[in-house]
Design an enzyme around this catalytic site. Structure first.
Site, PDB file in Angstrom:
ATOM      1  N   GLY A  63       0.822  -1.203   0.000  1.00 14.51           N
ATOM      2  CA  GLY A  63       0.000   0.000   0.000  1.00 14.51           C
ATOM      3  C   GLY A  63       0.851   1.246   0.000  1.00 14.51           C
ATOM      4  N   PRO A  64       0.238   2.420  -0.275  1.00 15.05           N
ATOM      5  CA  PRO A  64       0.978   3.689  -0.261  1.00 15.05           C
ATOM      6  C   PRO A  64       1.564   3.972   1.110  1.00 15.05           C
ATOM      7  CG  PRO A  64      -1.200   3.946  -1.268  1.00 15.05           C
ATOM      8  CD  PRO A  64      -1.172   2.595  -0.622  1.00 15.05           C
ATOM      9  N   PRO A  65       2.534   4.873   1.198  1.00 13.90           N
ATOM     10  CA  PRO A  65       3.113   5.214   2.507  1.00 13.90           C
ATOM     11  C   PRO A  65       2.058   5.792   3.441  1.00 13.90           C
ATOM     12  CG  PRO A  65       4.506   6.013   0.726  1.00 13.90           C
ATOM     13  CD  PRO A  65       3.251   5.535   0.091  1.00 13.90           C
ATOM     14  N   GLY A  66       2.116   5.385   4.702  1.00 11.73           N
ATOM     15  CA  GLY A  66       1.240   5.947   5.712  1.00 11.73           C
ATOM     16  C   GLY A  66      -0.114   5.293   5.835  1.00 11.73           C
ATOM     17  N   THR A 117       2.910  -1.048   8.847  1.00  9.47           N
ATOM     18  CA  THR A 117       3.684  -1.360  10.049  1.00  9.47           C
ATOM     19  C   THR A 117       2.787  -1.402  11.275  1.00  9.47           C
ATOM     20  OG1 THR A 117       5.591  -0.251   9.029  1.00  9.47           O
ATOM     21  CG2 THR A 117       5.709  -0.700  11.384  1.00  9.47           C
ATOM     22  N   GLU A 168      -4.946  34.318  -8.958  1.00  6.73           N
ATOM     23  CA  GLU A 168      -5.827  33.450  -8.171  1.00  6.73           C
ATOM     24  C   GLU A 168      -7.291  33.709  -8.508  1.00  6.73           C
ATOM     25  OE1 GLU A 168      -4.757  30.973  -6.560  1.00  6.73           O
ATOM     26  OE2 GLU A 168      -2.667  31.539  -6.777  1.00  6.73           O
ATOM     27  N   HIS A 221      -8.093  31.631 -11.550  1.00  9.93           N
ATOM     28  CA  HIS A 221      -8.386  30.241 -11.189  1.00  9.93           C
ATOM     29  C   HIS A 221      -9.812  30.107 -10.645  1.00  9.93           C
ATOM     30  CE1 HIS A 221      -4.551  28.402 -11.937  1.00  9.93           C
ATOM     31  NE2 HIS A 221      -3.891  29.175 -11.085  1.00  9.93           N
ATOM     32  N   ASP A 271       1.275  25.409 -12.410  1.00 10.46           N
ATOM     33  CA  ASP A 271       0.087  25.087 -13.213  1.00 10.46           C
ATOM     34  C   ASP A 271       0.477  24.429 -14.529  1.00 10.46           C
ATOM     35  OD1 ASP A 271      -1.451  26.338 -11.245  1.00 10.46           O
ATOM     36  OD2 ASP A 271      -1.195  28.297 -12.184  1.00 10.46           O
TER      37      ASP A 271
END
Length: 656
Positions: free
Chosen positions: A244-247, A251, A468, A471, A542
């Site tokens: 799986g992805p980190p985090g 563990t 901004e 956007h 961007d």
């Protein structure tokens, strides 16, 4: 939460626990260091005693000592040095005070010495110097062979220091294993959690991983009640791979297994197998499985197994031998070879399954592959509840809203947000952690720390405000762009401004959604060109996102009409180290052309949209210059209500 404290007061009759024996015996390695220092001090004094005799030349011997008949005897040692002893009645002579005075001087001698080239030459010269002396007064010459301890010790002491240095290095490499560390570098450094040991982590501390937790709990049940499965002829799985992805909690899952299994649990990292000595990795693998078999049933957990489990073709392309490859070969043999491996289950974790060797992943070695994905909204709410337990929360904290505002976050990210919120509340001298603290923590984790003190010129601030605003206006009027909730021109991290979105959690993305996202990303650059008549370097982030997205559409997802339904995506990772592309030059030109056309058309569409709503663009930019942060309520006052209310699931800032 208050914790009970244990009283450790002992009675007068109880004895303190004994310290573990040192691997170097009862006195320990520290006594060895003291012995060495004492030896060096004694050796130094002894050397000074031996060097107290003064060396003279033949001229002084002939003109001073022989002329005054002051020599009692001469002893030739090892045919190299002649030791000269003076007569006792001559020692009071002021000329010879230099050899009798001093801390390490002795009247018995020798008082002088002379280095001779050869015995024959020395005897001839001495005979010529005594021609006029009677035979009774001639000097007595003796010959002796002695062991020169000074020379021997001068070689042994540096050698001993080198050996001591290597003992110290190998002792450090021993990693706390029992026995003499000199011979323990080939032993496993795995940490053993014995049966019955209490673990702080249990399955109750794992939230949001129901399917993965169920499979791992089944493995634990295998070890507790094996007869329930073996009576039907089933075999207990030999290995479980957590991917799986980190985090995402790989563990953490292993720690919970260690606390719940009630069997010996060996844990170590994949990098601990490989050391500076050749063959240590394979030796440690053998020792690890030997220890696990001796305590069977048991569990072995190898974290970051990709450190030793990489594909052998990739890591050994230009080498005749490789330590990692021999370690992997031994690991493959131990997992499923001719040897019996009954009662030992291997857990392994990695976030890079694409680089692992295929022989390692096959059934019989790792029978089960458990994929831990990023949590969805419901699972994020459960994870928040786990990490909010130790915090003092205010009544206004809404866990559901926190889960909605943190899409794409892993369990580690959520834990970080909870901790940052508590730190922010403590910094503000609050007694409880409030909802606003979590909002600030989320913005800090995603965008970075606010830098209000950063000096920006009025002209640059105006460019950032219109960027901004571009956007915001473009995303507001595009149907398939995610919901906009906040626009800011306060510098945060490396960005000078940001727009915050709440996208839906999609499993698939359509072509129209891709195109609208590209247009929204180009809104800032288009706004600069419309308002100022020129463009700046502020759109770098961007343009990078847009270019990667366009190439993904054309070469991976097959969303371009000219290129057609063709994908050059390599899920196996075989083309990673290749110097050539998996397509021809003609196809490369076509892909570049289609990507360029796709981005150019999207930019024209964005410019036309902003020209159509230029009034709203300028009004929003002025509000940003005045307030620096514009929330959703102010956006609706300027731009009006959006057509379709969208679900709040994920936050992803667009940075300038």
């Amino acid at each position: 939460m208050a914790h009970k404290s244990e009283n450790n007061h002992k009675g007068s009759g109880e004895q303190s626990p004994k310290k573990p024996n040192s691997p170097y015996g009862g006195r320990g390695i520290n006594w060895f260091y003291w012995y060495l220092i004492a030896f060096l001090v004694v050796f130094s004094i002894f050397s000074n005693v031996l060097k107290s005799t003064q060396e003279i030349s033949w001229m002084k011997l002939e003109e001073t000592l022989l002329a005054k008949n002051a020599i009692e005897k001469i002893i030739v040692v090892n045919k190299e040095i002649a030791e000269i002893y003076l007569k006792k009645d001559k020692l009071d002579n002021p000329e010879f005070k230099e050899v009798t005075d001093g801390l390490f001087r002795s009247d018995s001698g020798p008082h002088y010495y002379i280095t001779i080239g050869s015995v024959e030459t020395f005897e001839n010269k001495l005979q010529q110097a005594q021609q006029n002396i009677t035979s009774a007064e001639k000097i007595d010459i003796r010959y002796e062979s002695r062991t020169n301890w000074v020379t021997i010790l001068s070689w042994l002491v540096p050698l001993g220091i080198i050996i001591l240095f290597w003992v110290y290095i190998i002792r450090r490499m021993g990693g706390g294993t029992s026995g003499n560390p000199l011979f323990n570098f080939g032993k496993s450094t795995a940490k053993l959690t014995e049966k019955g040991a209490k673990s702080k982590v249990t399955f109750n501390d794992i939230a949001g991983l129901k399917e993965a937790k169920a499979e791992v709990m089944e493995v634990v049940d295998f070890l507790k009640n094996p007869e329930e499965y073996t009576k039907l002829g089933a075999k207990i799985p030999k290995g479980v791979m957590l991917v799986g992805p980190p985090g995402t909690g790989k563990t953490l899952m292993a720690k919970a297994v260690a606390g719940e299994a009630q069997v010996p649990f060996f844990s170590m990292s994949g990098s601990e197998f490989v050391e500076m000595f050749v063959g240590v990795g394979a030796s440690r693998v053998r020792d690890l499985f030997k220890r696990a078999k001796d305590k069977a049933p048991s569990i072995i957990f190898i974290d970051e197994i990709d450190a030793v489990g990489r594909s052998r073709g990739k890591i050994n392309a230009f080498q005749a031998n490789d330590e990692r490859e021999s370690t992997l070969n031994q690991l493959l043999t131990e997992l499923d070879g001719f040897g019996d491996n009954t009662g030992v289950i291997v857990l392994a974790a990695t976030n890079r399954p694409d680089v692992l060797d295929k022989a390692l992943l096959r059934p019989g070695r790792f029978d089960r592959h458990i994929y831990l994905e990023l949590p969805n909204q419901l699972e994020r709410g459960e994870i928040f509840k786990v990490h909010l337990r130790p915090l003092k929360l205010s009544n206004d904290v809404d866990v559901e809203q926190l889960a909605k505002l943190s899409p794409g976050f892993s369990g580690a990210d959520i834990a970080n947000i909870c901790n940052e919120a508590a730190l922010i509340a403590a910094r503000k001298k609050k007694n409880e952690v409030q909802q606003q603290d979590f909002m600030e923590a989320r913005d800090r984790v995603i965008g970075g720390l606010e830098r209000k003190s950063k000096i920006i010129s009025p002209k640059e601030k105006q460019i950032v405000a219109y960027h901004e605003a571009g956007h915001a206006v473009a995303s507001w009027y595009l149907e398939h762009v995610d919901s906009l909730v906040k626009v800011s021109i306060i510098p945060r991290g490396k960005s000078l401004g940001s727009a915050w979105y709440l996208p839906e959690e999609r499993q698939i993305v359509t072509k129209s959604q891709f195109l609208d996202q590209i247009c929204a990303s180009l809104g800032g650059r288009a706004a600069e060109e419309i308002i100022f008549g020129e463009i700046s370097s502020g759109a770098l982030d961007d343009l990078e996102k847009v270019t990667k997205q366009a190439y993904t559409m054309v070469s991976y997802y097959g969303l371009d009409e000219e290129v057609g339904p063709i994908s050059f995506y390599d899920s196996t990772g075989q083309y990673e180290n290749m110097l050539v592309k998996p397509y021809s030059e003609e196809m490369a030109k076509l892909i570049d052309s289609e990507v360029q056309g796709l981005i150019s058309n999207a930019y024209k569409r964005t410019k036309n949209l902003l020209l159509e709503h230029r009034e709203e663009l300028e009004k929003l930019a002025q509000i940003l210059l005045k307030k620096e942060v514009v929330e959703k309520e102010d956006l609706e006052k300027v731009l009006g209500k959006r057509g379709l209310a969208q679900l709040i699931n994920e936050t992803e800032p667009q940075n300038i």
